[in-house]
Write a protein that holds these residues in place. Structure first.
Motif, PDB file in Angstrom:
ATOM      1  N   GLU A 123      33.270  41.458  36.696  1.00  0.00           N
ATOM      2  CA  GLU A 123      31.886  40.005  36.752  1.00  0.00           C
ATOM      3  C   GLU A 123      31.790  40.861  38.536  1.00  0.00           C
ATOM      4  OE1 GLU A 123      34.294  36.019  37.965  1.00  0.00           O
ATOM      5  OE2 GLU A 123      36.065  37.866  36.922  1.00  0.00           O
ATOM      6  N   LEU A 125      31.362  39.341  41.529  1.00  0.00           N
ATOM      7  CA  LEU A 125      31.692  38.685  42.416  1.00  0.00           C
ATOM      8  C   LEU A 125      31.628  38.270  43.537  1.00  0.00           C
ATOM      9  CD1 LEU A 125      35.939  40.244  43.764  1.00  0.00           C
ATOM     10  CD2 LEU A 125      34.911  38.522  41.053  1.00  0.00           C
ATOM     11  N   ASP A 126      31.329  36.338  44.378  1.00  0.00           N
ATOM     12  CA  ASP A 126      30.680  36.561  45.273  1.00  0.00           C
ATOM     13  C   ASP A 126      31.812  36.359  46.757  1.00  0.00           C
ATOM     14  OD1 ASP A 126      32.814  34.493  45.590  1.00  0.00           O
ATOM     15  OD2 ASP A 126      32.692  33.102  43.694  1.00  0.00           O
ATOM     16  N   ASN A 129      35.432  35.418  47.348  1.00  0.00           N
ATOM     17  CA  ASN A 129      36.438  36.466  45.805  1.00  0.00           C
ATOM     18  C   ASN A 129      36.127  37.985  46.529  1.00  0.00           C
ATOM     19  OD1 ASN A 129      37.724  34.776  43.849  1.00  0.00           O
ATOM     20  ND2 ASN A 129      35.052  33.689  44.368  1.00  0.00           N
ATOM     21  N   SER A 184      36.206  28.552  43.966  1.00  0.00           N
ATOM     22  CA  SER A 184      36.760  28.475  42.754  1.00  0.00           C
ATOM     23  C   SER A 184      36.811  29.728  43.346  1.00  0.00           C
ATOM     24  CB  SER A 184      35.901  28.161  41.974  1.00  0.00           C
ATOM     25  OG  SER A 184      36.811  28.733  40.251  1.00  0.00           O
ATOM     26  N   SER A 186      38.204  33.417  41.731  1.00  0.00           N
ATOM     27  CA  SER A 186      38.076  34.462  39.847  1.00  0.00           C
ATOM     28  C   SER A 186      39.338  34.596  39.755  1.00  0.00           C
ATOM     29  CB  SER A 186      36.901  35.404  40.117  1.00  0.00           C
ATOM     30  OG  SER A 186      37.152  36.325  39.604  1.00  0.00           O
ATOM     31  N   GLU A 187      39.326  34.650  37.798  1.00  0.00           N
ATOM     32  CA  GLU A 187      40.757  35.097  37.366  1.00  0.00           C
ATOM     33  C   GLU A 187      41.201  36.458  37.561  1.00  0.00           C
ATOM     34  OE1 GLU A 187      42.254  35.951  32.643  1.00  0.00           O
ATOM     35  OE2 GLU A 187      40.115  35.165  33.555  1.00  0.00           O
ATOM     36  N   THR A 188      39.535  37.074  37.997  1.00  0.00           N
ATOM     37  CA  THR A 188      39.891  38.818  38.312  1.00  0.00           C
ATOM     38  C   THR A 188      40.327  39.254  39.783  1.00  0.00           C
ATOM     39  OG1 THR A 188      37.564  39.284  37.301  1.00  0.00           O
ATOM     40  CG2 THR A 188      38.460  40.849  38.888  1.00  0.00           C
TER      41      THR A 188
END
Length: 208
Positions: A123, A125-126, A129, A184, A186-188
């Motif tokens: 994904e 990332l911002d 992240n 938030s 990321s799960e990554t």
């Protein structure tokens, strides 16, 4: 067994490579598998989750380290895959050469590039992240480099532990940064940090 279809799973290259690697190791963990099959850690964990649903693998814990190993059913599938692989590799070299003459260099290059693509792209990332993720990557590379150099130079267990021990604080700092983040995470990113922590603990554990 789950409704997850093993046939669909093993029509893909990386799940097949992952299962064969787990079988060859006996017991290993996700980060090592990720490197072996040249996949992102997040994609590797998704592959392992599907394998677990199919009853091919099981997870075990030793302390905080999460290991993965084949089930009895997984070993049967491994044997079948090895047999298929060996059969394919018996194809006469002459046939391979003849086929290669029918493919232009441009087509071969395009096929190689296609094979290098990750089935599921990581994904995007911002900035926050991406910044944390980059720190985690650098930290992991440093840990692996120090451990590799120490092993190559024949350092004692105590010396390796002294060299690697301080990096536990760096992991803790990153954990605190994630916990304090206002947006938030990321799960990554979280999985990457967990992977690095597991790797460091595995290195330290092996030196005890």
């Amino acid at each position: 067994m789950s409704d997850e279809n093993p046939e669909k799973l093993f029509l893909q290259e990386k799940p097949t490579r992952a299962l064969l690697f787990i079988g060859s190791m006996g017991k290993t963990y996700a980060s090592v598998i990720s490197k072996e099959i040249d996949s992102t850690f997040a994609h590797t964990t998704r592959i392992l989750a599907k394998m677990e649903q199919c009853g091919l693998i099981r997870f075990t814990f030793e302390g905080r380290i999460k290991f993965v190993e084949l089930t009895e059913y997984g070993r049967e599938v491994e044997a079948a895959l090895k047999g298929f692989r060996d059969l394919i590799e018996e194809e006469p070299l002459k046939d391979k050469k003849e086929e290669s003459r029918d493919i232009s260099p441009e087509m071969e290059e395009a096929a190689e590039k296609e094979g290098e693509k990750e089935p599921e792209q990581a994904e995007e990332l911002d900035p926050l992240n991406a910044e944390i993720f980059e720190k985690i990557k650098k930290l992991r590379n440093k840990i692996e480099s120090i451990h590799r150099d120490a092993i190559e130079h024949g350092d004692s267990k105590d010396t390796i532990s002294r060299k690697l021990g301080p990096y536990s604080r760096d992991i803790k700092k990153l954990q605190n940064q994630i916990e304090r983040a206002e947006s938030s995470i990321s799960e990554t990113v979280i999985l990457a940090l967990e992977e690095s922590e597991e790797l460091l603990e595995a290195y330290l554990r092996s030196e005890e």
